[in-house]
Design a protein around this motif. Structure first.
Motif, PDB file in Angstrom:
ATOM      1  N   ASP A 298       0.867  -1.175   0.000  1.00 28.46           N
ATOM      2  CA  ASP A 298       0.000   0.000   0.000  1.00 28.46           C
ATOM      3  C   ASP A 298       0.906   1.228   0.000  1.00 28.46           C
ATOM      4  O   ASP A 298       1.497   1.589   1.021  1.00 28.46           O
TER       5      ASP A 298
ATOM      6  N   LYS B 244      -1.071  -0.798   9.496  1.00 33.54           N
ATOM      7  CA  LYS B 244      -1.914  -0.446  10.646  1.00 33.54           C
ATOM      8  C   LYS B 244      -1.489   0.891  11.240  1.00 33.54           C
ATOM      9  O   LYS B 244      -2.335   1.733  11.573  1.00 33.54           O
TER      10      LYS B 244
ATOM     11  N   GLN C 134      -2.695   3.708   9.066  1.00 35.26           N
ATOM     12  CA  GLN C 134      -4.126   3.982   9.219  1.00 35.26           C
ATOM     13  C   GLN C 134      -4.423   4.692  10.536  1.00 35.26           C
ATOM     14  O   GLN C 134      -5.186   5.669  10.573  1.00 35.26           O
ATOM     15  N   GLU C 135      -3.819   4.198  11.632  1.00 33.98           N
ATOM     16  CA  GLU C 135      -4.198   4.692  12.947  1.00 33.98           C
ATOM     17  C   GLU C 135      -3.457   5.955  13.361  1.00 33.98           C
ATOM     18  O   GLU C 135      -3.922   6.669  14.254  1.00 33.98           O
TER      19      GLU C 135
ATOM     20  N   MET D  90      -1.772   7.901   6.373  1.00 37.31           N
ATOM     21  CA  MET D  90      -2.263   7.376   5.104  1.00 37.31           C
ATOM     22  C   MET D  90      -2.611   8.521   4.157  1.00 37.31           C
ATOM     23  O   MET D  90      -3.448   9.372   4.461  1.00 37.31           O
TER      24      MET D  90
END
Length: 592
Positions: free
Chosen positions: A289, A417, A420-421, A425
């Motif tokens: 990603d 992860k 994202q958190e 991103m």
């Protein structure tokens, strides 16, 4: 029966008499005036019933949610102050002149409004015909239809032929278990449902058809997850006399056109490319990603001689890997948060998650680092880690040390992860090609080589000799298209020479007798002037899932299965009676 769809009415229809058909979204009684929100696939419109039409008003009083109505009325502007700017039809309403109840409805077991998603998936799938009435679900299926139409149009315009291949076929090993279909006319023998049209599309190339595509149903009996189903749809493509570069450029153009037409998005031109080796080294994944800026940094050479076996052991192991992952401003993480990330990587087999908080490295050096492992690392190793990661005060460095497969999976997943958190991103779409895959990977449990993609993938032309001398170093002519961390398409140039195909079978421990039994029709075809050919298959369900923002492919399929491969709507799979089994010469024997 109707003159218009509900959702297409607007101010230009003012004064027109219209006939509408649809479902009651809601009914409201406001002091002698009844409002009905009527819904069809194009949207919602408000209908007003006045008591001066007593008979029609009485019928309107009786309707409830999900009744099916036919309404005749006149379009008029809404009164000042009542315009609903959030509704496409919010500037107008319909004065109800007549109402016919086409069908009544019991109280639905799920709410068909914004709270519908709160219902359990089991309930939503059991009453899927109700779930699909929701505008959100209908929008996704409309997008799916549009995506399919656009893809077909592109391929048609480039000379591809839409050709169907068999659903009942021969069982061949393609990576997952087959769904088997017993034959009544050949007792004791079975058809298999196709895991993909792979062999048939290759045969079409050998038939001289040159460019093929198919929106193909595929079946795989495998463990399920959010982006897997036992039956799924792929856009299957095969071409002759094209190199992988030519095919990749054409497929890029197709996906760019698709996103521009359906989503109004311009994707990069060209798509970036990563080798498999680089993707695994930097991101721990062959479907990286690229929206996440974090990267895995190899530090094994810095750890090989330290007196800390947690790091030194994997650093000295040829199959091991030691990496660092720098999290900017990660020093803010609490111990509880770090423990949660430790539990997370444990899902992927990691035994722990070492870390260093960089508090005041610039001013205090070693004393400015906070971690249980700092005392085990010499200055040379710490200096190397800080220089290589580029860590600054306030950052946090995570470490992974284990077998390379464990490190790649665990720290690669942690990277995403954290992105994202921790708000790292990036927005938008980041496509990438991953190329230069290994041909084979070694299965230590069975001490044999297995194909990384499938056994029909061609090796690079300059590496044919490695099939016998060094299979592990042999690279394939395979390529995957990845979008935001999801593989949406994968393919390869195929083996088109009989001798090479037999060599690959031999390496995969598929003997001559087994090869003839399972693939004899393909091997025979290779002897009759097979052209160089290759192709790709796009996961249509995954592609639509990404484009619509759904979190599961089940939400872009009309009638999906649950994660246990069951259909609550029809109660499939189900038992069959003895007469059917007898016709098929079958007898049920349950597992003990």
């Amino acid at each position: 029966m109707r003159t218009h769809y509900c959702g297409e009415l607007n101010g230009s229809h003012d004064g027109q008499e219209v006939v509408l058909c649809g479902w009651v979204q809601r009914r409201r009684d406001h002091g002698g005036v009844i409002f009905i929100d009527l819904r069809d696939r194009e949207g919602l419109v408000q209908v007003v019933f006045d008591p001066d039409r007593a008979e029609v008003f009485a019928r309107a009083e009786q309707v409830r949610s999900e009744y099916v109505l036919k309404i005749t009325g006149r379009v008029r502007p809404r009164p000042a102050g009542t315009v609903n700017a959030d509704l496409p039809t919010g500037a107008i309403e319909i004065l109800g002149l007549d109402l016919e109840v086409l069908n009544a409805s019991e109280t639905p077991p799920i709410q068909l409004d914004t709270h519908a998603a709160d219902a359990s998936e089991e309930l939503r799938l059991r009453y899927r015909y109700l779930d699909l009435r929701r505008p959100e679900m209908q929008s996704r299926l409309r997008t799916r239809a549009q995506v399919t139409r656009m893809l077909r149009g592109f391929l048609d315009s480039h000379g591809f032929l839409d050709i169907e291949t068999p659903i009942l076929t021969k069982s061949t090993p393609e990576g997952a278990r087959d769904y088997l279909v017993p034959s009544r006319t050949h007792p004791g023998e079975f058809f298999a449902l196709p895991q993909s049209p792979q062999l048939f599309k290759q045969l079409l190339m050998m038939s001289g058809l040159d460019r093929y595509y198919q929106v193909a149903r595929c079946f795989r009996d495998e463990d399920l997850r959010a982006d897997r189903q036992p039956e799924f749809t792929q856009l299957d493509i095969e071409v002759s006399f094209m190199t992988e570069d030519e095919l990749m450029v054409l497929m890029e153009s197709m996906i760019r056109d698709l996103f521009r037409a359906v989503s109004g998005v311009d994707l990069p031109d060209p798509f970036p490319r990563l080798t498999y080796h680089e993707a695994m080294r930097r991101f721990g994944s062959d479907r990286p990603d690229l929206r996440v800026p974090l990267e895995l940094i190899d530090v094994a050479d810095l750890m090989a001689e330290v007196d800390f076996k947690v790091f030194a052991g994997p650093a000295q192991d040829p199959d091991g890997r030691v990496v660092a992952l720098r999290l900017p401003k990660g020093g803010e993480l609490s111990r509880k948060e770090i423990d949660a990330y430790t539990q997370f990587v444990g899902i992927y087999g990691a035994k722990g998650l070492a870390y260093i908080k960089v508090n005041e490295w610039a001013a205090k050096g070693r004393e400015g680092l906070q971690s249980p492992i700092v005392k085990n690392l010499p200055d040379a190793a710490l200096n190397g880690i800080m220089a290589r990661t580029g860590a600054e005060d306030g950052d946090l460095i995570f470490f992974g040390a284990d077998k390379a497969t464990v490190v790649n999976e665990s720290i690669g997943a942690l990277r995403v992860k954290l992105g994202q958190e921790r708000g790292l991103m990036a927005e938008g779409w980041r496509p990438v090609w991953v190329v230069d895959f290994p041909m084979f990977e070694h299965d230590p449990a069975n001490q044999r080589w297995v194909a990384l993609h499938h056994p029909f993938t061609a090796p690079k032309e300059d590496q044919l000799d490695r099939l016998e001398t060094d299979p592990g170093a042999c690279l394939s002519r395979a390529y995957d298209m990845v979008l935001n961390g999801t593989e949406i398409g994968g393919g390869s140039i195929r083996i088109h020479r009989d001798a090479v195909q037999r060599s690959v079978f031999k390496l995969l421990a598929i003997g001559d007798e087994q090869a003839e039994d399972r693939f004899g029709f393909l091997l025979r075809a290779l002897k009759f002037g097979c052209p160089p050919h290759g192709g790709i298959a796009f996961g249509l369900d995954r592609l639509v899932m990404l484009m619509t923002g759904a979190t599961s492919i089940r939400d872009v399929m009309a009638f999906p299965k649950t994660q246990s491969a069951a259909c609550p709507l029809t109660d499939a799979p189900s038992a069959v009676d003895e007469a059917q089994l007898k016709e098929l010469a079958l007898r049920i024997r349950l597992r003990p």
